[in-house]
Design a protein around this motif. Structure first.
Motif, PDB file in Angstrom:
ATOM      1  N   TYR A  19       0.860  -1.193   0.000  1.00 58.56           N
ATOM      2  CA  TYR A  19       0.000   0.000   0.000  1.00 58.56           C
ATOM      3  C   TYR A  19       0.891   1.236   0.000  1.00 58.56           C
ATOM      4  O   TYR A  19       2.072   1.187   0.383  1.00 58.56           O
ATOM      5  CB  TYR A  19      -0.932   0.005   1.218  1.00 58.56           C
ATOM      6  N   LEU A  20       0.333   2.353  -0.445  1.00 62.87           N
ATOM      7  CA  LEU A  20       1.097   3.595  -0.540  1.00 62.87           C
ATOM      8  C   LEU A  20       0.969   4.383   0.753  1.00 62.87           C
ATOM      9  O   LEU A  20      -0.136   4.728   1.181  1.00 62.87           O
ATOM     10  CB  LEU A  20       0.597   4.424  -1.729  1.00 62.87           C
ATOM     11  N   SER A  21       2.119   4.634   1.372  1.00 60.58           N
ATOM     12  CA  SER A  21       2.171   5.426   2.602  1.00 60.58           C
ATOM     13  C   SER A  21       3.070   6.625   2.334  1.00 60.58           C
ATOM     14  O   SER A  21       4.288   6.482   2.216  1.00 60.58           O
ATOM     15  CB  SER A  21       2.725   4.585   3.760  1.00 60.58           C
ATOM     16  N   GLY A  22       2.465   7.814   2.218  1.00 59.58           N
ATOM     17  CA  GLY A  22       3.237   8.966   1.777  1.00 59.58           C
ATOM     18  C   GLY A  22       3.677   8.741   0.344  1.00 59.58           C
ATOM     19  O   GLY A  22       2.861   8.621  -0.554  1.00 59.58           O
ATOM     20  N   ASN A  23       4.991   8.655   0.132  1.00 55.78           N
ATOM     21  CA  ASN A  23       5.526   8.333  -1.191  1.00 55.78           C
ATOM     22  C   ASN A  23       6.288   7.015  -1.194  1.00 55.78           C
ATOM     23  O   ASN A  23       7.153   6.796  -2.048  1.00 55.78           O
ATOM     24  CB  ASN A  23       6.442   9.472  -1.679  1.00 55.78           C
ATOM     25  N   ASN A  24       5.977   6.140  -0.228  1.00 56.91           N
ATOM     26  CA  ASN A  24       6.663   4.858  -0.123  1.00 56.91           C
ATOM     27  C   ASN A  24       5.653   3.711  -0.190  1.00 56.91           C
ATOM     28  O   ASN A  24       4.536   3.818   0.342  1.00 56.91           O
ATOM     29  CB  ASN A  24       7.440   4.774   1.199  1.00 56.91           C
ATOM     30  N   TRP A  25       6.065   2.633  -0.839  1.00 55.30           N
ATOM     31  CA  TRP A  25       5.240   1.429  -0.886  1.00 55.30           C
ATOM     32  C   TRP A  25       5.654   0.511   0.259  1.00 55.30           C
ATOM     33  O   TRP A  25       6.816   0.136   0.381  1.00 55.30           O
ATOM     34  CB  TRP A  25       5.416   0.702  -2.222  1.00 55.30           C
ATOM     35  N   THR A  56      -1.875   6.255   3.651  1.00 52.22           N
ATOM     36  CA  THR A  56      -2.321   7.647   3.580  1.00 52.22           C
ATOM     37  C   THR A  56      -2.962   7.918   2.224  1.00 52.22           C
ATOM     38  O   THR A  56      -2.796   7.163   1.269  1.00 52.22           O
ATOM     39  CB  THR A  56      -1.132   8.597   3.771  1.00 52.22           C
ATOM     40  N   ASN A  57      -3.703   9.002   2.159  1.00 49.52           N
ATOM     41  CA  ASN A  57      -4.311   9.403   0.884  1.00 49.52           C
ATOM     42  C   ASN A  57      -3.743  10.734   0.377  1.00 49.52           C
ATOM     43  O   ASN A  57      -4.328  11.373  -0.490  1.00 49.52           O
ATOM     44  CB  ASN A  57      -5.836   9.485   1.003  1.00 49.52           C
ATOM     45  N   GLN A  58      -2.608  11.137   0.927  1.00 44.42           N
ATOM     46  CA  GLN A  58      -1.910  12.327   0.451  1.00 44.42           C
ATOM     47  C   GLN A  58      -0.507  11.920   0.003  1.00 44.42           C
ATOM     48  O   GLN A  58       0.301  11.464   0.810  1.00 44.42           O
ATOM     49  CB  GLN A  58      -1.831  13.393   1.565  1.00 44.42           C
ATOM     50  N   HIS A  59      -0.217  12.065  -1.295  1.00 40.27           N
ATOM     51  CA  HIS A  59       1.067  11.647  -1.833  1.00 40.27           C
ATOM     52  C   HIS A  59       1.304  12.323  -3.175  1.00 40.27           C
ATOM     53  O   HIS A  59       0.389  12.919  -3.762  1.00 40.27           O
ATOM     54  CB  HIS A  59       1.134  10.121  -1.992  1.00 40.27           C
ATOM     55  N   GLN A  60       2.549  12.242  -3.646  1.00 41.04           N
ATOM     56  CA  GLN A  60       2.915  12.833  -4.928  1.00 41.04           C
ATOM     57  C   GLN A  60       3.095  11.786  -6.032  1.00 41.04           C
ATOM     58  O   GLN A  60       3.022  12.119  -7.215  1.00 41.04           O
ATOM     59  CB  GLN A  60       4.234  13.627  -4.809  1.00 41.04           C
ATOM     60  N   LEU A  66      -7.019   9.361  -2.547  1.00 41.11           N
ATOM     61  CA  LEU A  66      -7.334   7.939  -2.652  1.00 41.11           C
ATOM     62  C   LEU A  66      -6.271   7.113  -1.944  1.00 41.11           C
ATOM     63  O   LEU A  66      -5.119   7.525  -1.840  1.00 41.11           O
ATOM     64  CB  LEU A  66      -7.413   7.502  -4.125  1.00 41.11           C
ATOM     65  N   HIS A  67      -6.670   5.948  -1.452  1.00 36.41           N
ATOM     66  CA  HIS A  67      -5.719   4.957  -0.978  1.00 36.41           C
ATOM     67  C   HIS A  67      -5.340   4.070  -2.159  1.00 36.41           C
ATOM     68  O   HIS A  67      -6.212   3.607  -2.898  1.00 36.41           O
ATOM     69  CB  HIS A  67      -6.318   4.111   0.148  1.00 36.41           C
TER      70      HIS A  67
END
Length: 389
Positions: A19-25, A56-60, A66-67
């Motif tokens: 899953y995507l957490s920030g900008n890391n999988w 998180t649902n905030q990322h670049q 979205l998650h």
């Protein structure tokens, strides 16, 4: 998942979920992977994951709001079938018999039959049943009971003859449609070898709306069948369970359409009609898949001529797929050649004739057929009727 679209001859890869957490999988922990009825993205089913708080649902990297989930494999990617559809908030519903008619169990429940609750739930807005039901079967009647018992008395739960192998697999694995057993004497250059090859075809009756031209059993199920049969045969017998070879046949044909029919549309329609004629079992549940089949070009010409949008047919060529060994690399390669006999037939006992995905259709713009328009280098196609050696 589109059943049979993956390569069932290679080992199934392990699927890693993250899953995507920030900008890391980040990978899901074992306790967060609750259930998976897809057998690792091999079959259609439901995957249940517990989304952790770190998601998180905030990322670049990907759009925010979205998650994001990711499934990856490191090898054997072609073993994973194609994806037909992905839906969220899925559940499975089990039918409960309430003195229903017996014929209810003999066919699947059509898609969109279930549209709501018996007792409404205000927290759920809509319900969709996008696909047919699966897994049901009618109660065994007297005829089925007599057949099963008679077969059991004959093979005595032991695999000795080819007939025994076939009936044991069909009885134990209802998802298998047809079985062909090839003994070492029939399918090997070494008749004395204690080797039995079991060729299996999956049941594709519940794969709507997609019907594969080359249905295949996944690798894990092939190994399950091998292990099951090995328990009921001699320990000295080597059992190999495999999918059939699908030998593709392609046709090139000149067609003149009737004036009232639009050519662009009916080019695609004729291609689909030819595929349906050559591989009817991929479109109709009642059609049978036959080992060792053959098709003469004259039967296809007759079929095409009877299409209401076809004026006349000419210059039909049968282009068959040929397998060759690629030198000493241990790999196989294929090429196509024109079959001058106009009779398409399988080359191996475990093979099935199947239509190519696309056929070559040449439009004829004149009222009468002119042979000169279908000769020469400008007409030929490299790799089929024009071969460079």
């Amino acid at each position: 998942m589109i059943a049979g679209s993956g390569n069932g001859e290679i080992p199934q890869p392990s699927v890693n979920w993250s899953y995507l957490s920030g900008n890391n999988w980040l990978e899901f922990q074992e306790k967060e992977r609750i259930s998976d009825s897809t057998n690792g993205l091999i079959d259609a089913g439901i995957i249940c994951l517990s989304i952790p708080e770190k998601a998180t649902n905030q990322h670049q990297l990907l759009p925010s709001g979205l998650h994001w989930l990711r499934a990856t494999v490191k090898e054997n990617t072609t073993a994973i079938p194609d994806i037909l559809d992905i839906k969220t908030q899925a559940i499975s519903a089990t039918f409960v018999n309430q003195v229903n008619a017996t014929e209810h169990f003999s066919k699947t429940l059509p898609a969109n039959s279930i549209q709501g609750f018996v007792i409404r739930d205000p927290t759920i807005k809509t319900i969709q049943q996008p696909y047919t039901s699966f897994g049901g079967q009618p109660k065994e009647n007297n005829r089925a009971f007599t057949t099963r018992v008679s077969e059991r008395l004959r093979h005595k739960q032991r695999a000795i003859t080819a007939w025994d192998y076939e009936r044991l697999v069909l009885e134990r694995f209802p998802q298998i449609y047809k079985v062909k057993c090839i003994t070492s004497a029939a399918g090997s250059n070494n008749p004395s070898a204690a080797k039995v090859t079991v060729v299996v075809i999956p049941d594709i009756s519940n794969t709507a709306p997609f019907f594969p031209l080359e249905p295949k059993v996944p690798f894990y199920l092939l190994k399950e069948i091998e292990a099951y049969l090995q328990k009921y045969t001699s320990p000295f017998v080597q059992i190999v369970v495999k999918n059939p070879r699908y030998e593709r046949i392609k046709y090139r044909v000149g067609i003149r359409f009737r004036d009232v029919y639009e050519q662009g549309y009916y080019l695609n329609q004729l291609n689909e009609d030819i595929k349906r004629f050559l591989s009817p079992w991929a479109y109709e549940e009642q059609a049978d898949i036959t080992f060792g089949s053959s098709i003469h070009s004259s039967s296809l010409i007759y079929f095409i001529e009877n299409r209401p949008y076809v004026d006349y047919v000419s210059n039909l060529k049968l282009i068959e797929q040929i397998g060759i060994n690629a030198a000493s690399q241990g790999k196989s390669d294929t090429y196509y050649r024109v079959n001058e006999t106009n009779l398409a037939q399988v080359q191996h006992p475990d093979a099935i004739l199947v239509s190519a995905s696309e056929h070559i259709i040449d439009l004829i713009g004149t009222e009468y057929y002119d042979e000169e328009d279908f000769e020469g280098i400008g007409y030929m196609i490299v790799g089929s009727d024009f071969v460079i050696s």
